[in-house]
Design an enzyme around this catalytic site. Structure first.
Site, PDB file in Angstrom:
ATOM      1  N   ASP A 146       0.808  -1.233   0.000  1.00  0.00           N
ATOM      2  CA  ASP A 146       0.000   0.000   0.000  1.00  0.00           C
ATOM      3  C   ASP A 146       0.838   1.278   0.000  1.00  0.00           C
ATOM      4  O   ASP A 146       0.341   2.341   0.355  1.00  0.00           O
ATOM      5  CB  ASP A 146      -0.951  -0.014   1.201  1.00  0.00           C
ATOM      6  CG  ASP A 146      -2.149   0.899   0.969  1.00  0.00           C
ATOM      7  OD1 ASP A 146      -2.601   1.001  -0.197  1.00  0.00           O
ATOM      8  OD2 ASP A 146      -2.608   1.536   1.926  1.00  0.00           O
TER       9      ASP A 146
HETATM   10  N1  LIG Z   1       2.415  10.932  11.901  1.00  0.00           N
HETATM   11  C1  LIG Z   1       1.856  11.735  11.002  1.00  0.00           C
HETATM   12  N2  LIG Z   1       2.020  13.070  11.057  1.00  0.00           N
HETATM   13  C2  LIG Z   1       1.445  13.878  10.150  1.00  0.00           C
HETATM   14  N3  LIG Z   1       0.679  13.460   9.139  1.00  0.00           N
HETATM   15  C3  LIG Z   1       0.481  12.148   9.026  1.00  0.00           C
HETATM   16  C4  LIG Z   1       1.052  11.207   9.937  1.00  0.00           C
HETATM   17  N4  LIG Z   1       0.651   9.966   9.566  1.00  0.00           N
HETATM   18  C5  LIG Z   1      -0.139  10.136   8.494  1.00  0.00           C
HETATM   19  N5  LIG Z   1      -0.243  11.433   8.163  1.00  0.00           N
HETATM   20  C6  LIG Z   1      -1.047  12.052   7.101  1.00  0.00           C
HETATM   21  O1  LIG Z   1      -2.357  11.537   7.208  1.00  0.00           O
HETATM   22  C7  LIG Z   1      -2.735  10.863   6.026  1.00  0.00           C
HETATM   23  C8  LIG Z   1      -3.514   9.623   6.390  1.00  0.00           C
HETATM   24  O2  LIG Z   1      -2.753   8.765   7.221  1.00  0.00           O
HETATM   25  P1  LIG Z   1      -2.504   7.250   6.791  1.00  0.00           P
HETATM   26  O3  LIG Z   1      -1.810   7.229   5.511  1.00  0.00           O
HETATM   27  O4  LIG Z   1      -1.823   6.626   7.965  1.00  0.00           O
HETATM   28  O5  LIG Z   1      -4.002   6.758   6.666  1.00  0.00           O
HETATM   29  P2  LIG Z   1      -4.723   5.632   5.796  1.00  0.00           P
HETATM   30  O6  LIG Z   1      -6.154   5.941   5.831  1.00  0.00           O
HETATM   31  O7  LIG Z   1      -4.260   4.315   6.315  1.00  0.00           O
HETATM   32  O8  LIG Z   1      -4.189   5.853   4.357  1.00  0.00           O
HETATM   33  P3  LIG Z   1      -4.459   4.941   3.045  1.00  0.00           P
HETATM   34  O9  LIG Z   1      -5.577   5.606   2.340  1.00  0.00           O
HETATM   35  O10 LIG Z   1      -3.140   5.088   2.376  1.00  0.00           O
HETATM   36  O11 LIG Z   1      -4.729   3.550   3.501  1.00  0.00           O
HETATM   37  C9  LIG Z   1      -1.431  10.571   5.304  1.00  0.00           C
HETATM   38  O12 LIG Z   1      -1.638  10.498   3.919  1.00  0.00           O
HETATM   39  C10 LIG Z   1      -0.552  11.730   5.716  1.00  0.00           C
HETATM   40  O13 LIG Z   1      -0.822  12.855   4.919  1.00  0.00           O
END
Ligand SMILES: Nc1ncnc2c1ncn2[C@@H]1O[C@H](COP(=O)(O)OP(=O)(O)OP(=O)(O)O)[C@@H](O)[C@H]1O
Ligand SMILES: [Mg+2]
Length: 418
Positions: free
Chosen positions: A300
């Site tokens: 992913d």
């Molecule tokens: N520790 C962090 N600090 C700041 N921003 C973050 C952090 N972790 C994630 N993000 C932001 O938040 C968004 C969403 O987090 P993450 O990618 O973990 O979620 P997700 O819903 O699992 O994503 P995906 O759609 O890729 O499965 C990321 O694309 C990034 O922009």
């Protein structure tokens, strides 16, 4: 002059700030065309601090303003909004004030609390109201990308502690990622993968597993019915005192819409961009993270799961800490890399020929890439088996991760051939 607050759907013009510096304006015209243009003063600086590398001309300075877009925001801004289920939940939360599928409305509603240091606020002193016609309950108005149900939350240090949504002008310093019924043990899986990344020396935000009962006042639209732990991660784009640090993801860097995050570019494009905009060392750190994804079976790592961060005066990027890493193969056995690596996505195809092709397309020296692959595989093998955080992963999920690490090790170690 005090003005009546407007609902997001009534707003026609939004000012764009980087922290407190106004850099441009987004205007919507009849027929729902959205146009972004830079401020003359910001243009005169050559575009510093940087909003996005995508706006920089090859010759230095800023490009011409992007063309107006029909029915959507320019890609940089579209990438600041939540996707899929999280977007639906946010639209439901703001029903009446935000029209489903309307990017401009949603940006107007959430613009005060976006990823990084961008702030998007109504022009001409207008204020935005999120109350719609409903009773005056406080509204969540943070925006985070991604599809998984998540909240930007604060930790309350006072009596009772607990995790709550930020209200008024306060901002969340943590991201809470809620479990999913479709992927058992997903929080534990990510928690352990982040611990592995830290154990092999990568830059990883602080994180912990918490209970749903640790949260107070979460609106039901954001509730996931699934049981299990919640992953809490410190935001690297917010400082302790709430100051914002600018970030942009690689969909933004390449000017690609979120819907094309699995196809808008290949891994060598990211490596080449890091090499050029930061340093060869940054590109090689990216290679190490790619190896981690390959060996743990993480399919992913699309364009939105890699970011640049602009610390200090915001004039130069570095590679942001690692985030959203988990083994997807336990849930999707036939999964593959999210983007093409040296012309291939399949994990099992990632032997030396693919890494050489990747190195050449990235314009990185082959030996340095091979060394990064081998070193990372060795480090993972050294740390993974005895990592304390393994213990939190459900047995069936862990078995599949272990089998993948075992199968991938010799494939990746083909990079040690002279
Ligand atoms: N520790 C962090 N600090 C700041 N921003 C973050 C952090 N972790 C994630 N993000 C932001 O938040 C968004 C969403 O987090 P993450 O990618 O973990 O979620 P997700 O819903 O699992 O994503 P995906 O759609 O890729 O499965 C990321 O694309 C990034 O922009
Ligand atoms: Mg993500």
């Amino acid at each position: 002059m005090a003005q009546t607050p407007l609902a997001p759907q009534a707003i026609q013009s939004l000012d764009v700030f980087l922290n407190t510096l106004k850099v441009g304006v987004i205007v919507r015209t009849p027929g729902d065309f959205n146009a972004f243009s830079f401020e003359d003063d910001y243009r005169a600086t050559g575009g510093s601090p940087i909003l996005s590398l995508s706006f920089r001309a090859a010759t230095g300075g800023l490009r011409k303003d992007p063309r107006p877009v029909s029915g959507a925001l320019p890609a940089f801004f579209a990438n600041l909004l939540p996707e899929d289920k999280l977007r639906e939940a946010m639209e439901k939360h703001h029903a009446g004030a935000v029209r489903p599928g309307n990017d401009f409305d949603l940006l107007a509603a959430l613009g005060a609390d976006l990823p990084g240091a961008v702030r998007v606020l109504p022009s001409d002193g207008t204020t935005v109201t999120l109350q719609g016609n409903a009773e005056a309950t406080p509204k969540a108005r943070f925006s985070l990308a991604g599809v998984q149900m998540k909240l930007s939350v604060m930790k309350n240090t006072g009596k009772g502690g607990g995790l709550t949504l930020p209200l008024d002008d306060s901002q969340g310093q943590y991201i809470a990622k809620f479990p999913s019924t479709a992927f058992p043990g997903v929080s534990e899986n990510e928690f352990a993968n982040l611990a592995l990344a830290a154990a092999i020396g990568m830059d990883v935000p602080e994180r912990e597993l918490v209970e749903k009962s640790d949260f107070d006042g979460i609106p039901e639209e954001f509730d996931t019915l699934s049981e299990g732990k919640v992953l809490l991660i410190r935001r690297f784009d917010r400082e302790q005192e709430g100051a914002r640090i600018h970030i942009e993801d690689f969909a933004q860097v390449f000017g690609v819409y979120p819907s094309r995050k699995y196809e808008g570019a290949a891994y060598h494009d990211i490596a080449a961009a890091l090499n050029e905009a930061i340093s060869p060392a940054a590109a090689l750190e990216f290679v190490r993270r790619l190896v981690l994804a390959a060996i743990t079976g993480n399919g992913d790592m699309h364009l939105k799961n890699w970011s640049l961060i602009y610390r200090g005066d915001g004039a130069a990027p570095t590679l942001a800490p690692i985030y959203d890493v988990l083994s997807t193969v336990p849930y999707i056995p036939a999964d593959s890399m999210a983007l093409s690596l040296g012309g291939e996505r399949s994990f099992k195809a990632l032997s030396v020929a693919r890494w050489k092709a990747f190195a050449n397309r990235s314009r990185l020296p082959e030996p340095a890439v091979m060394q990064a692959v081998v070193d990372t595989v060795m480090s993972v093998n050294e740390k993974w088996e005895n990592l304390p955080e393994r213990a939190v992963i459900p047995e069936a999920v862990l078995e599949r991760i272990d089998a993948h690490v075992k199968a991938m090790t010799p494939i990746l170690l083909s990079c040690s051939e002279k």
